[in-house]
Design a protein around this motif. Structure first.
Motif, PDB file in Angstrom:
ATOM      1  N   GLN A   1      -4.975   8.444   6.809  1.00  0.00           N
ATOM      2  CA  GLN A   1      -4.617   7.591   5.668  1.00  0.00           C
ATOM      3  C   GLN A   1      -4.199   6.181   6.117  1.00  0.00           C
ATOM      4  OE1 GLN A   1      -2.080   8.917   2.366  1.00  0.00           O
ATOM      5  NE2 GLN A   1      -2.004  10.961   3.324  1.00  0.00           N
ATOM      6  N   THR A   2      -3.447   6.124   7.258  1.00  0.00           N
ATOM      7  CA  THR A   2      -2.795   4.835   7.595  1.00  0.00           C
ATOM      8  C   THR A   2      -3.318   4.203   8.884  1.00  0.00           C
ATOM      9  OG1 THR A   2      -1.100   5.838   8.997  1.00  0.00           O
ATOM     10  CG2 THR A   2      -0.636   5.764   6.617  1.00  0.00           C
ATOM     11  N   GLY A   3      -4.041   4.995   9.710  1.00  0.00           N
ATOM     12  CA  GLY A   3      -4.446   4.461  11.029  1.00  0.00           C
ATOM     13  C   GLY A   3      -3.261   4.388  11.968  1.00  0.00           C
ATOM     14  N   MET A   4      -2.137   5.014  11.585  1.00  0.00           N
ATOM     15  CA  MET A   4      -0.956   5.000  12.459  1.00  0.00           C
ATOM     16  C   MET A   4      -0.586   6.432  12.861  1.00  0.00           C
ATOM     17  SD  MET A   4       1.816   2.329  10.950  1.00  0.00           S
ATOM     18  CE  MET A   4       1.938   3.146   9.358  1.00  0.00           C
TER      19      MET A   4
ATOM     20  N   SER B   1       0.861  -1.208   0.000  1.00  0.00           N
ATOM     21  CA  SER B   1       0.000   0.000   0.000  1.00  0.00           C
ATOM     22  C   SER B   1       0.884   1.241   0.000  1.00  0.00           C
ATOM     23  CB  SER B   1      -0.882   0.038   1.260  1.00  0.00           C
ATOM     24  OG  SER B   1      -1.575  -1.175   1.379  1.00  0.00           O
ATOM     25  N   THR B   2       0.419   2.288  -0.699  1.00  0.00           N
ATOM     26  CA  THR B   2       1.213   3.528  -0.724  1.00  0.00           C
ATOM     27  C   THR B   2       0.391   4.697  -0.189  1.00  0.00           C
ATOM     28  OG1 THR B   2       0.420   4.021  -2.935  1.00  0.00           O
ATOM     29  CG2 THR B   2       2.499   2.757  -2.770  1.00  0.00           C
ATOM     30  N   TYR B   3       1.087   5.644   0.409  1.00  0.00           N
ATOM     31  CA  TYR B   3       0.417   6.817   1.001  1.00  0.00           C
ATOM     32  C   TYR B   3       1.211   8.052   0.625  1.00  0.00           C
ATOM     33  CZ  TYR B   3      -1.199   2.874   3.799  1.00  0.00           C
ATOM     34  OH  TYR B   3      -1.692   1.655   4.184  1.00  0.00           O
ATOM     35  N   LYS B   4       0.540   9.066   0.128  1.00  0.00           N
ATOM     36  CA  LYS B   4       1.246  10.287  -0.285  1.00  0.00           C
ATOM     37  C   LYS B   4       1.218  11.320   0.841  1.00  0.00           C
ATOM     38  CE  LYS B   4       1.460  10.753  -5.315  1.00  0.00           C
ATOM     39  NZ  LYS B   4       2.885  10.329  -5.195  1.00  0.00           N
ATOM     40  N   LEU B   5       2.390  11.903   1.111  1.00  0.00           N
ATOM     41  CA  LEU B   5       2.472  12.959   2.134  1.00  0.00           C
ATOM     42  C   LEU B   5       3.141  14.179   1.517  1.00  0.00           C
ATOM     43  CD1 LEU B   5       3.679  10.693   5.094  1.00  0.00           C
ATOM     44  CD2 LEU B   5       1.417  11.780   4.902  1.00  0.00           C
TER      45      LEU B   5
ATOM     46  N   ASP C   1       4.527  16.945   5.753  1.00  0.00           N
ATOM     47  CA  ASP C   1       3.246  17.251   6.382  1.00  0.00           C
ATOM     48  C   ASP C   1       2.504  15.937   6.674  1.00  0.00           C
ATOM     49  OD1 ASP C   1       0.389  19.382   5.513  1.00  0.00           O
ATOM     50  OD2 ASP C   1       0.746  17.931   7.118  1.00  0.00           O
ATOM     51  N   ILE C   2       2.459  15.550   7.951  1.00  0.00           N
ATOM     52  CA  ILE C   2       1.859  14.257   8.323  1.00  0.00           C
ATOM     53  C   ILE C   2       0.485  14.453   8.970  1.00  0.00           C
ATOM     54  CG2 ILE C   2       4.082  13.073   8.627  1.00  0.00           C
ATOM     55  CD1 ILE C   2       3.613  13.476  11.705  1.00  0.00           C
ATOM     56  N   GLN C   3      -0.126  15.626   8.725  1.00  0.00           N
ATOM     57  CA  GLN C   3      -1.426  15.855   9.363  1.00  0.00           C
ATOM     58  C   GLN C   3      -2.479  14.826   8.949  1.00  0.00           C
ATOM     59  OE1 GLN C   3      -2.369  20.276   9.964  1.00  0.00           O
ATOM     60  NE2 GLN C   3      -0.802  20.348   8.322  1.00  0.00           N
TER      61      GLN C   3
END
Ligand code: SDX
Length: 437
Positions: free
Chosen positions: A40-43, A16-20, A33-35
């Motif tokens: 997105q990840t539940g983490m 899985s990929t997540y864009k920040l 920016d991890i707001q």
């Protein structure tokens, strides 16, 4: 801040990929920016001590720890310390620009005419034992300010926030001086409007009602510079404390009290007092090697106070200016043979040549020399951190004001990595067995 640049986070377990998005400021490290990270990840991100975390966007102070650079609103600390007064720097930190002459005169006049405390506040001192640490008194009396001034506590009003700033800048020196006078059983000295900010402080701190206090201009200039060096320092522990307290909309005087409480710690603003105590304990240059060994020993809690910094991995520019000021004051007072100053210079020389300090990039910080010069100025060591608070109050207010006036501001509420007991039922008292030894 531009956001066209982004980072992709890949979960190696399932691809899985997540864009920040990445954000850039005007200078210094970019931020990720991890707001939306949790959404997105539940983490959560995990960063105890915030060693890699930017808690906010700010335009007040910039530090380059690798290069040993410190800018207040873009101006180098070396130039401000040389060319400006502390109140000029206060105006700069609060308003973003250095004041024209007429503006500065108005600002100074406002502060001069707010230095008196409400007379009932003097009653708060009597609740303390005479041997109370002055920082305990500061926490109590500055906190008590929040019980006054209800005429201007609408923090959504810039006018009220500006008046809070004037009141705090004007009254902190009076409270610092009274905290000292109370612990030594001497009468409080009233502010004198004909004196400058630092002259007035020294008059209240070291003067007495029996004779006129004549300030020494060299010492006044030195203390003014010391206050400039302490005025602000980005998101340090006490400033972050003030921001977090203020994020709930709490009373600004109470928020400032939280900053004073945090500053008191020996790892932070309490280090200046700890440095002088350490130097007195080392006593002689012949003992330096023994204490350097202790500082390097993992099993020994002893640390070289006044050395090391979370951000500066080069010489703290304030320490250089403080050392020069120290030399200036000791020369003026004919104390250049001060054994403690000589011991500090030798300790610095030895430490900076030692592999442990070089490898860990441990350099003298703002606290290493400040205690020596404050002692030479006649300030007792238990007042050193209160002096730090007097300088830092403007930084605390500037950051508080910047945060409150940010339309996107919200209450600070960090999360955690939970490592405690999972859900279990409460056993009756008879089923609880013996407490495990
Ligand atoms: C201030 O943040 C700010 O901006 C603060 C301040 C401001 O203006 O607001 O600049 C004011 O607080 C200055 C710092 C005053 N404190 C001291 O002088 C106390 C002594 N210094 C240390 O406690 C320490 O250096 C800190 C607290 C300042 C910084 O600690 P960090 O960033 O958490 O670093 P660390 O403790 O992880 O140290 C890194 C390594 C460690 O060794 P390892 O675990 O990697 O083997 O360096 C060692 C530490 O043991 N180390 C020291 C040391 N400082 C760090 N070893 C001996 N003596 C020291 N002084």
């Amino acid at each position: 801040m531009n956001t066209e640049h982004s980072f992709t986070l890949i979960d190696d377990s399932n691809g899985s990929t997540y864009k920040l998005p990445m954000l850039s400021g005007t200078v210094g490290p970019d931020v990720l920016d991890i707001q939306t990270l949790y959404k997105q990840t539940g983490m959560f991100a995990y960063d105890p001590g915030f060693t890699s975390t930017a808690s906010c966007t700010s335009t007040i102070t910039y530090i380059d720890g690798e290069a040993g650079v410190l800018l207040y609103r873009g101006y180098p600390i070396e130039q401000l310390a040389e060319q400006c007064t502390f109140l000029e720097v206060c105006y700069l930190l609060l308003n973003g620009e250095l004041p024209p002459k007429a503006e500065l005169e108005k600002f100074v006049d406002k502060i001069t005419h707010h230095t008196l405390l409400h007379d009932q506040l003097t009653d708060f001192f009597n609740g303390f034992r005479r041997d109370a640490h002055p920082m305990a008194i500061m926490v109590g009396v500055v906190g008590a300010l929040s019980a006054f001034y209800h005429d201007a506590l609408d923090i959504s009003s810039k006018e009220h926030r500006d008046l809070c700033a004037i009141r705090i800048l004007a009254k902190i020196p009076t409270i610092v001086a009274m905290s000292h006078k109370y612990t030594v059983g001497l009468p409080f000295m009233y502010p004198q409007n004909k004196l400058t900010y630092v002259e007035n402080f020294l008059h209240m701190m070291l003067g007495n009602p029996c004779e006129e206090y004549i300030p020494n201009p060299v010492l006044v200039r030195a203390l003014d510079r010391i206050l400039i060096l302490h005025a602000d320092h980005e998101q340090n522990a006490s400033t972050s404390t003030v921001r977090l307290a203020g994020s709930s909309g709490a009373n600004p005087y109470a928020c400032l009290t939280s900053g004073i409480a945090c500053l008191w710690g020996a790892a932070h603003g309490g280090a200046n007092e700890a440095v002088l105590n350490m130097l007195l304990k080392i006593g002689d240059v012949s003992n330096i090697d023994h204490y350097i060994k202790k500082a390097k020993d993992k099993n020994d809690p002893f640390r070289l106070m006044g050395f090391g910094h979370r951000v500066y991995k080069n010489y703290d520019p304030r320490a250089k200016l403080m050392r020069a000021t120290c030399h200036e004051v000791l020369t003026e007072l004919d104390l250049h043979d001060d054994p403690i100053f000589k011991l500090a210079l030798e300790l610095e020389r030895i430490a900076l040549e030692d592999d442990y300090f070089i490898e860990k990039k441990l350099y003298p910080n703002v606290d290493f020399y400040s205690g020596i010069v404050l002692k030479a100025l006649g300030i007792p060591s238990n007042m050193f951190t209160a002096m730090f608070a007097m300088g830092r109050s403007v930084g605390w207010i500037a950051h508080w004001d910047e945060m409150i006036s940010d339309p996107k501001q919200k209450i600070g509420r960090p999360r955690q990595l939970y490592a405690g007991a999972t859900r279990r039922d409460v056993p009756s008292i008879t089923d609880r067995g013996d407490v495990s030894a």
